[in-house]
Design a protein around this motif. Structure first.
Motif, PDB file in Angstrom:
ATOM      1  N   TRP A  33      33.360  50.658  38.380  1.00 49.69           N
ATOM      2  CA  TRP A  33      33.408  50.994  37.035  1.00 49.69           C
ATOM      3  C   TRP A  33      32.274  51.566  36.343  1.00 49.69           C
ATOM      4  O   TRP A  33      31.417  50.851  36.160  1.00 49.69           O
ATOM      5  CB  TRP A  33      34.245  50.195  36.115  1.00 49.69           C
ATOM      6  N   TYR A  34      32.309  52.628  36.027  1.00 50.50           N
ATOM      7  CA  TYR A  34      31.468  53.292  34.818  1.00 50.50           C
ATOM      8  C   TYR A  34      31.887  53.802  33.480  1.00 50.50           C
ATOM      9  O   TYR A  34      33.041  53.946  33.764  1.00 50.50           O
ATOM     10  CB  TYR A  34      30.773  54.497  35.533  1.00 50.50           C
ATOM     11  N   ARG A  35      31.267  54.155  32.711  1.00 47.31           N
ATOM     12  CA  ARG A  35      31.754  54.670  31.340  1.00 47.31           C
ATOM     13  C   ARG A  35      30.918  55.578  30.542  1.00 47.31           C
ATOM     14  O   ARG A  35      29.749  55.290  31.013  1.00 47.31           O
ATOM     15  CB  ARG A  35      32.282  53.387  30.363  1.00 47.31           C
ATOM     16  N   GLN A  36      31.305  56.543  29.822  1.00 44.08           N
ATOM     17  CA  GLN A  36      30.584  57.431  29.171  1.00 44.08           C
ATOM     18  C   GLN A  36      30.870  57.373  27.798  1.00 44.08           C
ATOM     19  O   GLN A  36      32.220  57.956  27.595  1.00 44.08           O
ATOM     20  CB  GLN A  36      30.418  58.833  29.868  1.00 44.08           C
ATOM     21  N   ALA A  37      30.232  57.158  26.776  1.00 41.66           N
ATOM     22  CA  ALA A  37      30.373  56.921  25.435  1.00 41.66           C
ATOM     23  C   ALA A  37      30.174  58.542  24.812  1.00 41.66           C
ATOM     24  O   ALA A  37      29.181  59.264  25.566  1.00 41.66           O
ATOM     25  CB  ALA A  37      29.876  56.146  24.752  1.00 41.66           C
ATOM     26  N   PRO A  38      30.807  59.000  23.819  1.00 42.13           N
ATOM     27  CA  PRO A  38      30.493  60.352  23.298  1.00 42.13           C
ATOM     28  C   PRO A  38      28.800  60.569  23.126  1.00 42.13           C
ATOM     29  O   PRO A  38      28.302  59.410  22.645  1.00 42.13           O
ATOM     30  CB  PRO A  38      31.065  60.346  21.974  1.00 42.13           C
ATOM     31  N   GLU A  39      28.350  61.580  23.806  1.00 42.91           N
ATOM     32  CA  GLU A  39      26.797  61.980  23.436  1.00 42.91           C
ATOM     33  C   GLU A  39      25.861  60.966  23.939  1.00 42.91           C
ATOM     34  O   GLU A  39      24.978  60.975  23.834  1.00 42.91           O
ATOM     35  CB  GLU A  39      26.753  61.959  21.999  1.00 42.91           C
ATOM     36  N   LYS A  40      26.540  60.346  25.036  1.00 35.26           N
ATOM     37  CA  LYS A  40      25.432  59.291  25.664  1.00 35.26           C
ATOM     38  C   LYS A  40      25.851  59.558  27.253  1.00 35.26           C
ATOM     39  O   LYS A  40      26.656  60.196  27.686  1.00 35.26           O
ATOM     40  CB  LYS A  40      25.883  57.728  25.301  1.00 35.26           C
ATOM     41  N   GLU A  41      24.914  58.892  27.965  1.00 42.14           N
ATOM     42  CA  GLU A  41      24.931  59.290  29.430  1.00 42.14           C
ATOM     43  C   GLU A  41      25.827  58.344  30.032  1.00 42.14           C
ATOM     44  O   GLU A  41      26.289  57.062  29.466  1.00 42.14           O
ATOM     45  CB  GLU A  41      23.310  58.947  30.034  1.00 42.14           C
ATOM     46  N   ARG A  42      26.255  58.411  31.128  1.00 39.42           N
ATOM     47  CA  ARG A  42      27.344  57.445  31.918  1.00 39.42           C
ATOM     48  C   ARG A  42      26.383  56.477  32.017  1.00 39.42           C
ATOM     49  O   ARG A  42      25.380  56.544  32.626  1.00 39.42           O
ATOM     50  CB  ARG A  42      27.875  58.342  33.153  1.00 39.42           C
ATOM     51  N   GLU A  43      27.285  55.099  32.057  1.00 36.96           N
ATOM     52  CA  GLU A  43      26.592  54.013  32.389  1.00 36.96           C
ATOM     53  C   GLU A  43      27.453  53.156  33.316  1.00 36.96           C
ATOM     54  O   GLU A  43      28.656  53.015  33.039  1.00 36.96           O
ATOM     55  CB  GLU A  43      26.034  53.098  30.878  1.00 36.96           C
TER      56      GLU A  43
END
Length: 115
Positions: free
Chosen positions: A36-46
């Motif tokens: 699982w990864y996530r991407q917050a607004p205006e941030k890179e996928r982590e």
């Protein structure tokens, strides 16, 4: 063809819980680690969490003790149980698998945590 479909995203209040699911097709699911990864607004996928074919798990530090990754090899599904959610968990959450040396991604599911 490998296909990943996430579901379960929603809007919740801080401290709440959600359970995300990702259904995989096109591969022998039980043989592959799932991520699982996530991407917050205006941030890179982590990176968030992973589970090996054998069931070993790993988590990024910010979600340890709050999130739990699991898998159901009969349903070809990987889950992410998210508890004690915080506003900083707000992101689009993506399922990922590396198959034949290629990264495959789902379209993502949106999680919004309000304070």
């Amino acid at each position: 063809q490998v296909r990943l479909v996430e579901r379960g995203g929603d809007s919740v209040q801080s401290g709440g819980s959600l359970r995300l699911a990702c259904v995989a097709s096109g591969l022998n699911f039980r043989l592959f680690a799932m991520n699982w990864y996530r991407q917050a607004p205006e941030k890179e996928r982590e990176y968030v969490a992973s589970i090996s074919a054998a069931g070993s798990t790993n988590y990024t530090d910010s979600v340890k003790a709050r999130f739990t990754i699991s898998r159901d090899n009969v349903r070809n599904t990987v889950y992410l149980q998210m508890d004690s959610l915080k506003p900083e968990d707000t992101a689009v959450y993506y399922c990922n698998v590396v198959y034949a040396n290629r990264n495959y991604w789902g379209r993502g599911t949106q999680v919004i945590v309000s304070s």
